[in-house]
Design a protein around this motif. Structure first.
Motif, PDB file in Angstrom:
ATOM      1  N   MET A 152     -15.034  11.206 -41.612  1.00 17.58           N
ATOM      2  CA  MET A 152     -14.731  11.210 -40.182  1.00 17.58           C
ATOM      3  C   MET A 152     -15.806  10.467 -39.398  1.00 17.58           C
ATOM      4  O   MET A 152     -15.509   9.640 -38.532  1.00 17.58           O
ATOM      5  CB  MET A 152     -14.588  12.648 -39.671  1.00 17.58           C
ATOM      6  CG  MET A 152     -13.371  13.371 -40.208  1.00 17.58           C
ATOM      7  SD  MET A 152     -13.286  15.099 -39.706  1.00 17.58           S
ATOM      8  CE  MET A 152     -12.721  14.931 -38.008  1.00 17.58           C
ATOM      9  N   ILE A 153     -17.081  10.752 -39.719  1.00 15.91           N
ATOM     10  CA  ILE A 153     -18.165  10.071 -39.005  1.00 15.91           C
ATOM     11  C   ILE A 153     -18.185   8.589 -39.365  1.00 15.91           C
ATOM     12  O   ILE A 153     -18.432   7.730 -38.510  1.00 15.91           O
ATOM     13  CB  ILE A 153     -19.521  10.732 -39.319  1.00 15.91           C
ATOM     14  CG1 ILE A 153     -19.509  12.203 -38.890  1.00 15.91           C
ATOM     15  CG2 ILE A 153     -20.654  10.001 -38.603  1.00 15.91           C
ATOM     16  CD1 ILE A 153     -20.713  13.001 -39.381  1.00 15.91           C
ATOM     17  N   ALA A 154     -17.904   8.266 -40.633  1.00 16.60           N
ATOM     18  CA  ALA A 154     -17.843   6.860 -41.046  1.00 16.60           C
ATOM     19  C   ALA A 154     -16.771   6.101 -40.273  1.00 16.60           C
ATOM     20  O   ALA A 154     -16.909   4.904 -40.013  1.00 16.60           O
ATOM     21  CB  ALA A 154     -17.587   6.758 -42.544  1.00 16.60           C
ATOM     22  N   ASP A 155     -15.703   6.808 -39.896  1.00 16.95           N
ATOM     23  CA  ASP A 155     -14.636   6.194 -39.099  1.00 16.95           C
ATOM     24  C   ASP A 155     -14.889   6.355 -37.592  1.00 16.95           C
ATOM     25  O   ASP A 155     -13.959   6.290 -36.780  1.00 16.95           O
ATOM     26  CB  ASP A 155     -13.275   6.791 -39.471  1.00 16.95           C
ATOM     27  CG  ASP A 155     -12.746   6.211 -40.779  1.00 16.95           C
ATOM     28  OD1 ASP A 155     -13.319   5.215 -41.252  1.00 16.95           O
ATOM     29  OD2 ASP A 155     -11.768   6.754 -41.336  1.00 16.95           O
ATOM     30  N   GLU A 156     -16.172   6.593 -37.240  1.00 18.58           N
ATOM     31  CA  GLU A 156     -16.659   6.576 -35.855  1.00 18.58           C
ATOM     32  C   GLU A 156     -16.136   7.730 -35.005  1.00 18.58           C
ATOM     33  O   GLU A 156     -15.992   7.603 -33.791  1.00 18.58           O
ATOM     34  CB  GLU A 156     -16.371   5.223 -35.184  1.00 18.58           C
ATOM     35  CG  GLU A 156     -17.030   4.061 -35.913  1.00 18.58           C
ATOM     36  CD  GLU A 156     -16.946   2.757 -35.150  1.00 18.58           C
ATOM     37  OE1 GLU A 156     -16.695   2.792 -33.941  1.00 18.58           O
ATOM     38  OE2 GLU A 156     -17.132   1.707 -35.781  1.00 18.58           O
ATOM     39  N   GLU A 213     -24.222   5.345 -43.539  1.00 17.83           N
ATOM     40  CA  GLU A 213     -25.012   6.479 -44.010  1.00 17.83           C
ATOM     41  C   GLU A 213     -25.959   7.008 -42.933  1.00 17.83           C
ATOM     42  O   GLU A 213     -26.061   8.222 -42.709  1.00 17.83           O
ATOM     43  CB  GLU A 213     -25.814   6.076 -45.247  1.00 17.83           C
ATOM     44  CG  GLU A 213     -26.707   7.180 -45.781  1.00 17.83           C
ATOM     45  CD  GLU A 213     -27.532   6.733 -46.971  1.00 17.83           C
ATOM     46  OE1 GLU A 213     -28.245   7.573 -47.535  1.00 17.83           O
ATOM     47  OE2 GLU A 213     -27.467   5.525 -47.331  1.00 17.83           O
ATOM     48  N   ALA A 214     -26.665   6.102 -42.255  1.00 15.62           N
ATOM     49  CA  ALA A 214     -27.639   6.531 -41.247  1.00 15.62           C
ATOM     50  C   ALA A 214     -26.952   7.291 -40.116  1.00 15.62           C
ATOM     51  O   ALA A 214     -27.438   8.331 -39.654  1.00 15.62           O
ATOM     52  CB  ALA A 214     -28.388   5.324 -40.694  1.00 15.62           C
ATOM     53  N   ALA A 215     -25.800   6.779 -39.672  1.00 17.49           N
ATOM     54  CA  ALA A 215     -25.062   7.441 -38.587  1.00 17.49           C
ATOM     55  C   ALA A 215     -24.532   8.792 -39.041  1.00 17.49           C
ATOM     56  O   ALA A 215     -24.560   9.771 -38.282  1.00 17.49           O
ATOM     57  CB  ALA A 215     -23.907   6.550 -38.117  1.00 17.49           C
ATOM     58  N   ASP A 226     -26.845  -0.758 -32.978  1.00 12.85           N
ATOM     59  CA  ASP A 226     -25.926  -0.305 -34.023  1.00 12.85           C
ATOM     60  C   ASP A 226     -24.537  -0.816 -33.688  1.00 12.85           C
ATOM     61  O   ASP A 226     -24.017  -0.562 -32.592  1.00 12.85           O
ATOM     62  CB  ASP A 226     -25.916   1.232 -34.097  1.00 12.85           C
ATOM     63  CG  ASP A 226     -25.004   1.777 -35.199  1.00 12.85           C
ATOM     64  OD1 ASP A 226     -24.325   0.980 -35.859  1.00 12.85           O
ATOM     65  OD2 ASP A 226     -24.969   3.003 -35.386  1.00 12.85           O
ATOM     66  N   ASP A 227     -23.923  -1.515 -34.618  1.00 14.81           N
ATOM     67  CA  ASP A 227     -22.587  -2.060 -34.382  1.00 14.81           C
ATOM     68  C   ASP A 227     -21.550  -0.961 -34.188  1.00 14.81           C
ATOM     69  O   ASP A 227     -20.482  -1.192 -33.630  1.00 14.81           O
ATOM     70  CB  ASP A 227     -22.169  -2.953 -35.560  1.00 14.81           C
ATOM     71  CG  ASP A 227     -20.860  -3.675 -35.292  1.00 14.81           C
ATOM     72  OD1 ASP A 227     -20.753  -4.356 -34.258  1.00 14.81           O
ATOM     73  OD2 ASP A 227     -19.925  -3.536 -36.113  1.00 14.81           O
ATOM     74  N   GLY A 228     -21.886   0.265 -34.628  1.00 18.29           N
ATOM     75  CA  GLY A 228     -20.948   1.384 -34.478  1.00 18.29           C
ATOM     76  C   GLY A 228     -20.980   2.033 -33.107  1.00 18.29           C
ATOM     77  O   GLY A 228     -20.203   2.944 -32.833  1.00 18.29           O
ATOM     78  N   ILE A 229     -21.852   1.583 -32.225  1.00 16.22           N
ATOM     79  CA  ILE A 229     -21.938   2.165 -30.876  1.00 16.22           C
ATOM     80  C   ILE A 229     -20.626   1.938 -30.136  1.00 16.22           C
ATOM     81  O   ILE A 229     -20.030   0.861 -30.208  1.00 16.22           O
ATOM     82  CB  ILE A 229     -23.121   1.548 -30.094  1.00 16.22           C
ATOM     83  CG1 ILE A 229     -24.418   2.259 -30.489  1.00 16.22           C
ATOM     84  CG2 ILE A 229     -22.920   1.635 -28.581  1.00 16.22           C
ATOM     85  CD1 ILE A 229     -25.662   1.687 -29.863  1.00 16.22           C
ATOM     86  N   SER A 230     -20.170   2.971 -29.429  1.00 18.98           N
ATOM     87  CA  SER A 230     -18.940   2.846 -28.640  1.00 18.98           C
ATOM     88  C   SER A 230     -19.138   3.464 -27.268  1.00 18.98           C
ATOM     89  O   SER A 230     -19.969   4.351 -27.083  1.00 18.98           O
ATOM     90  CB  SER A 230     -17.765   3.528 -29.356  1.00 18.98           C
ATOM     91  OG  SER A 230     -18.038   4.900 -29.553  1.00 18.98           O
ATOM     92  N   GLN A 231     -18.357   2.976 -26.318  1.00 23.27           N
ATOM     93  CA  GLN A 231     -18.470   3.436 -24.944  1.00 23.27           C
ATOM     94  C   GLN A 231     -17.996   4.873 -24.810  1.00 23.27           C
ATOM     95  O   GLN A 231     -16.996   5.277 -25.383  1.00 23.27           O
ATOM     96  CB  GLN A 231     -17.651   2.521 -24.025  1.00 23.27           C
ATOM     97  CG  GLN A 231     -17.746   2.877 -22.552  1.00 23.27           C
ATOM     98  CD  GLN A 231     -16.986   1.880 -21.672  1.00 23.27           C
ATOM     99  OE1 GLN A 231     -16.649   0.787 -22.119  1.00 23.27           O
ATOM    100  NE2 GLN A 231     -16.694   2.247 -20.447  1.00 23.27           N
ATOM    101  N   ALA A 232     -18.734   5.662 -24.026  1.00 18.18           N
ATOM    102  CA  ALA A 232     -18.355   7.058 -23.787  1.00 18.18           C
ATOM    103  C   ALA A 232     -18.132   7.320 -22.304  1.00 18.18           C
ATOM    104  O   ALA A 232     -17.945   8.453 -21.891  1.00 18.18           O
ATOM    105  CB  ALA A 232     -19.436   7.988 -24.315  1.00 18.18           C
TER     106      ALA A 232
END
Length: 880
Positions: free
Chosen positions: A288-292, A347-349, A581-587
């Motif tokens: 789940m976390i890997a899928d952001e 992994e880090a995230a 981090d490329d995984g950062i997303s707007q909140a």
């Protein structure tokens, strides 16, 4: 491929399945994300879900045949995880699909071939089921495959008929079961007996369309959707008693057991259940976390948070003291990375999210578990069997203790929870919140709903026109529809078309004027209610009437500021992805005329160096003068091109794409500069955390920079005048003052201690002899907690064998109590920490410390004399 494999690993089973169908012209497709495109579903719950638009005729397939290993999450049976042999929250579904190509005969033949010839199952170990009315499938199994009639079972619609909903594509199913005990014979076969049978392969024959009346019509293009459970196949082929002891999960369980210092195979059933829950749930959370997906209190974020919390709590139940989830996650990542490389890439995230959630929840557990224990004891003492909804809600509301967790603990203690009462308390809170947030907008919306049939929706022209001629469709005064309004009135106006941008996507509404024959209305804000743009303003001149033809003109200076700030948020997000981090997303975001605010998912604070790099990167892109490319595209095409969408936002079939090529591409309905050079300059003001896992950057750009610099300049000039130094000398002057202040504070503290000692020395004469001990219990006026502690220690040194309890009220609403006990008093069973904590409760507080020295606090100063009397009484009783 072996015709009779002795042992196959989970990875081998997956690869064999995919290769089998690839050799039969199926395209191997990667697993889709656990975050589905289907807005009606929270998580990907089945292997066919990514293909649902194809099955529903909404999308044309690229391939006629496909095969996948799809990761899935289901939590509807979460209470059965670890308790049954094969309930999971995370599982993999191996599938082969035909989109209008082959049908029943071929699907059944391949299902039998891979089961018997590839995986080596004896036909004597297999039983099949068909839909009760599906004579065609029954005939294929009997006549072409050669399955004994006794081992073909007809089942009803609940078991063997697939539907996509009340209407739409549907069809019968056929399932293949593994029989662990064929020696029991073919008579009275009961496929519900899961000690004997396990379903491992389901073939869905999508051949009908069901209308609103329930009538079935044959589909022109018939489809095949199959699913083979990887975990179940591993259990059968690896000959283990349940899915948890396969190589897909057991290494995770072993890691948890090693951390707890226990042996799984020697553990009791309760401990094994906890280990199984940990093994299952950790698989879920890493994917789940890997899928952001980020932990939160809503939607799929809540599912993630709940799973992590269950892992933590079951860790506690098996004796793990402290944080452990990242260690167990490492085992799960190692197991999954060959098939799903993104778990290692993220992994880090994954570990950062787990560590943060675990740390926060451990604090919640410490507080909530203690109170829940007290509640359970009280319920049992009263002879009741249920925890009240009010108590459960108090745990949830005050301590963040989830209802599900309260229910689990209650069940372990053979109690229930009044869920209806809990929901009633929750509803009361919702109503209180609503009452506290009522605004005129609700009235406006209600009035617009009534007017909707008689006025036309607003046409927005603001992307290309700063002004427009329009007709007044409606006038609202304090939310009530009016035919006209005079000068001085605050109004809400609906026009048939407008250049004004309405607040949306974080960008605030435009300002400007609406004018006509002798009429001037200053527009202060614009909001969108349904499809109507509501202009909030004040009539400055004339009388405005419904039906008037007017000119709507935005304030161009305000628009330029908003455009600069909005484009700057896009560049900021691109810089965050590039640098942090490329995984950062707007909140979340705010785009106003004077500043911008950007909230983003990130598990840690940014370093000063990162903040500087982000600011420099944005300014570099501004200086490079990237031209904007604005297009309206189908949503699928926009996403395929790489456009960034805001998580949780709902988009239509067509979307507006703001593209600054090679820099940023986002789906956005806001207003933007036509070239990044128009922004001018960008400055980050602050970076801080605003919620668990959410950071916030505030910044200014464009013309707003001048306002920011002007304010800073005024502050610097004011400070320079006050300190009588040049601006560049301010840092040194402030450092000197800070040093002088620290010195003064130390001197003051020393004086406070000396004063407290002087006051306390007078108490030596009041020392009371109790048996072999001396005790002093007294109140000192206006002594701070640290000085009070020093005074107590000094008095104990002087009286020797005994106890000292001192109290003080250092400030309004604050009580301080200190207890100092000699070793001989400790030997009598008195501990300073426990003693002073109990005494402080009288003053509405608590505290604790070491056996010989402890400090506590309280809020009710009026109770301090009573607390000290109680202390004296207890000391006399214990030492006399």
């Amino acid at each position: 491929m072996s015709s009779n494999p002795q042992y196959l690993s989970g990875n081998e089973i997956r690869n064999i399945f995919l290769d089998f169908f690839a050799q039969r012209d199926h395209q191997i497709l990667p697993s889709a994300s656990l975050v589905p495109e289907d807005p009606t579903v929270l998580l990907t719950i089945a292997g066919m879900l990514p293909f649902k638009p194809i099955f529903l005729g909404q999308r044309t397939p690229e391939f006629k045949r496909a095969t996948t290993s799809q990761k899935c999450i289901r939590t509807n049976d979460i209470e059965n995880v670890g308790r049954t042999k094969r309930h999971h929250t995370f599982f993999e579904m191996l599938g082969n699909f035909s989109f209008g190509d082959y049908f029943k005969e071929q699907a059944i033949a391949w299902g039998w071939e891979i089961s018997t010839e590839v995986f080596g199952f004896s036909p004597q170990n297999l039983v099949v089921s068909v839909f009760e009315d599906d004579d065609e499938a029954f005939g294929i199994w009997r006549d072409q495959i050669g399955v004994s009639v006794a081992r073909i079972k007809r089942l009803g619609e609940d078991d063997n008929f697939w539907v996509s909903g009340p209407t739409g594509p549907c069809g019968p199913c056929s399932e293949i079961y593994y029989d662990f005990h064929p020696e029991r014979g073919d008579e009275n076969i009961d496929l519900e007996d899961d000690s004997r049978f396990i379903e491992f392969y389901n073939l869905v024959f999508m051949q009908y369309n069901r209308d609103a009346s329930g009538n079935l019509t044959p589909l022109q293009n018939k489809n095949i959707d199959t699913g083979m459970g990887l975990d179940r196949m591993a259990q059968i082929l690896q000959k283990v008693p349940n899915n948890y002891e396969t190589d897909l999960i057991f290494p995770i369980i072993q890691t948890a057991a090693q951390i707890a210092g226990i042996d799984y195979h020697k553990s009791d059933e309760k401990t094994k259940t906890s280990l199984k829950v940990i093994g299952d749930h950790v698989r879920s959370v890493i994917h789940m976390i890997a899928d952001e997906i980020r932990a939160s209190n809503v939607g799929r974020g809540y599912v993630l948070r709940r799973l992590i919390r269950r892992v933590v709590r079951h860790g506690r139940l098996i004796g793990i003291d402290g944080e452990f989830t990242t260690q167990v996650a490492e085992s799960a990542i190692a197991l999954s990375e060959s098939a799903y490389p993104n778990v290692r890439q993220r992994e880090a995230a994954i570990k950062a999210e787990l560590q943060r959630e675990e740390s926060n929840f451990l604090r919640t557990l410490d507080r909530g578990e203690k109170l829940l224990e007290e509640i359970i004891q009280e319920v049992k003492q009263q002879g009741k069997t249920s925890i009240s909804g009010e108590s459960a809600f108090s745990l949830y509301d005050t301590y963040g203790f989830p209802l599900e967790l309260t229910q689990e603990v209650a069940e372990e203690n053979h109690l229930t929870v009044d869920e209806a009462g809990f929901n009633a308390e929750m509803q009361k809170q919702v109503e209180r919140a609503k009452a506290a947030h009522e605004t005129i907008d609700l009235t406006v919306q209600g009035s617009l709903d009534k007017l909707a049939e008689h006025i036309q929706v607003t046409e927005f022209l603001g992307y290309t026109q700063p002004a427009a001629t329009a007709k007044v469709e409606a006038i609202l005064v304090e939310g009530v529809s009016q035919e006209e309004a005079e000068a001085g009135t605050q109004v809400q106006i609906v026009l048939d078309k407008t250049p004004f941008y309405a607040e949306s996507g974080g960008q605030i509404g435009d300002r400007g004027y609406i004018s006509g024959d002798g009429i001037v209305v200053r527009v202060e804000d614009v909001k969108k209610e349904s499809d109507f743009f509501v202009h909030f303003g004040r009539i400055e001149r004339g009388t405005l009437r419904v039906g008037d033809n007017v000119t709507a003109q935005i304030d161009p200076a305000c628009r330029r500021r908003a455009q600069a700030n909005h484009t700057a948020t896009h560049l900021l997000q691109a810089a965050l992805k590039k640098i942090v981090d490329d995984g950062i997303s707007q909140a979340g975001s705010l785009v106003s005329f004077d500043r911008l605010r950007f909230d983003f998912n990130c598990p840690r604070a940014l370093t000063a160096e990162e903040v500087q790099q982000i600011e420099e990167q944005v300014n570099t892109w501004i200086a490079e003068a990237h031209a904007a490319k604005v297009e309206v595209l189908p949503l699928a095409e926009a996403k395929a091109r790489g456009a960034v969408a805001m998580f949780g936002e709902k988009y239509g079939e067509e979307v507006r794409v703001i593209d600054f090529p090679s820099v940023s591409m986002e789906l956005c309905g806001g207003t933007h500069v036509s070239n990044t050079a128009e922004i001018g300059v960008f400055k980050i003001i602050s970076e801080a955390g605003v919620a668990s896992g959410v950071r916030r950057i505030e910044a200014v750009s464009g013309p707003a920079i001048l306002d920011y610099l002007d304010l800073r300049d005024k502050i610097v000039k004011d400070l320079s005048d006050r300190f009588k130094v040049k601006p560049e000398e301010l840092p040194d002057r402030i450092t000197t003052l800070q040093s002088e202040l620290r010195t003064s504070q130390k001197e003051l503290e020393s004086l406070k201690v000396q004063l407290a000692i002087a006051k306390s020395d007078s108490l030596l004469q009041t020392a009371e002899t109790v048996g072999d001990y001396k005790i002093i219990v007294a109140q000192l006026e206006d002594v701070d907690p640290e000085s009070l502690k020093t005074a107590a220690e000094r008095l104990l040194q002087k009286i020797g064998n005994g106890a000292v309890v001192l109290g003080s009220v250092p400030e309004v609403g604050k009580v301080s109590i200190v207890a100092a006990f000699s070793q001989e008093v400790n030997k009598k069973g008195l501990q300073a920490g426990k003693f002073v904590g109990a005494i402080a409760k009288i003053c509405g507080g608590g505290g604790g410390g070491r056996p010989n020295l402890a400090q506590a606090g309280g809020r009710d100063a009026s109770k301090l004399p009573e607390a000290l009397r109680q202390a004296q009484s207890e000391l006399k009783s214990a030492l006399g």
